[in-house]
Design a protein around this motif. Sequence first.
Motif, short mmCIF file in Angstrom:
data_model
loop_
_atom_site.label_atom_id
_atom_site.label_comp_id
_atom_site.label_asym_id
_atom_site.label_seq_id
_atom_site.Cartn_x
_atom_site.Cartn_y
_atom_site.Cartn_z
N ILE A 43 0.85 -1.19 0.00
CA ILE A 43 0.00 0.00 0.00
C ILE A 43 0.89 1.24 0.00
CG2 ILE A 43 -1.90 1.22 1.13
CD1 ILE A 43 -2.57 -1.71 0.40
N ASN A 44 0.83 2.02 -1.07
CA ASN A 44 1.52 3.30 -1.14
C ASN A 44 0.61 4.32 -0.49
OD1 ASN A 44 2.50 5.82 -1.74
ND2 ASN A 44 2.80 5.44 -3.90
N ASN A 45 0.97 4.72 0.71
CA ASN A 45 0.13 5.64 1.47
C ASN A 45 0.66 7.07 1.35
OD1 ASN A 45 -0.53 6.58 4.74
ND2 ASN A 45 -2.16 6.01 3.35
N GLY A 46 0.63 7.58 0.12
CA GLY A 46 0.96 8.98 -0.12
C GLY A 46 2.43 9.32 -0.17
N ALA A 47 3.25 8.40 -0.64
CA ALA A 47 4.69 8.68 -0.74
C ALA A 47 4.94 9.88 -1.65
CB ALA A 47 5.43 7.46 -1.28
N ALA A 52 11.31 6.74 -2.62
CA ALA A 52 10.17 5.90 -2.27
C ALA A 52 9.33 5.60 -3.50
CB ALA A 52 9.32 6.58 -1.21
N LEU A 53 9.09 6.61 -4.33
CA LEU A 53 8.30 6.39 -5.55
C LEU A 53 9.00 5.39 -6.47
CD1 LEU A 53 7.17 10.07 -6.14
CD2 LEU A 53 5.76 8.16 -5.31
N ALA A 54 10.32 5.47 -6.55
CA ALA A 54 11.08 4.52 -7.37
C ALA A 54 10.96 3.11 -6.80
CB ALA A 54 12.55 4.95 -7.45
N ALA A 55 11.01 2.97 -5.49
CA ALA A 55 10.86 1.65 -4.86
C ALA A 55 9.47 1.07 -5.13
CB ALA A 55 11.14 1.73 -3.37
N PHE A 56 8.44 1.90 -5.00
CA PHE A 56 7.08 1.43 -5.32
C PHE A 56 6.98 0.99 -6.77
CE2 PHE A 56 5.59 3.93 -1.54
CZ PHE A 56 5.02 2.86 -0.86
N GLU A 57 7.61 1.72 -7.66
CA GLU A 57 7.59 1.36 -9.08
C GLU A 57 8.27 0.00 -9.30
OE1 GLU A 57 9.02 3.05 -13.42
OE2 GLU A 57 8.81 4.45 -11.73
N ARG A 58 9.42 -0.22 -8.67
CA ARG A 58 10.11 -1.52 -8.79
C ARG A 58 9.25 -2.65 -8.24
NH1 ARG A 58 14.39 1.65 -7.05
NH2 ARG A 58 14.19 0.88 -4.91
#
Length: 81
Positions: A43-47, A52-58
């Motif tokens: 769950i990406n809670n508003g990064a 952090a955005l790059a980690a969520f993308e990976r």
Amino acid sequence: MAGKAHTLSVIIPSSDHADMAERFINSLVRKADDPARLRFIVINNGAQEDAALAAFERMGKRSDAMVIEDRAQFIWYLLNN
């Protein structure tokens, strides 16, 4: 249910510490007896931070993971439900 392989889904709420979530996933996969049975719901809670955005993308590109965006207030039990 003997003989039937079950899947374990792991829910991981995170925000600008997505690198920690990514390390957690990698560790579980490395240590699991049967990593093919693991599924991750992150769950990406508003990064907002670029790292952090790059980690969520990976993580979103992994075959064993999905990333869901939820910008509600970070209340752990609500994000898990």
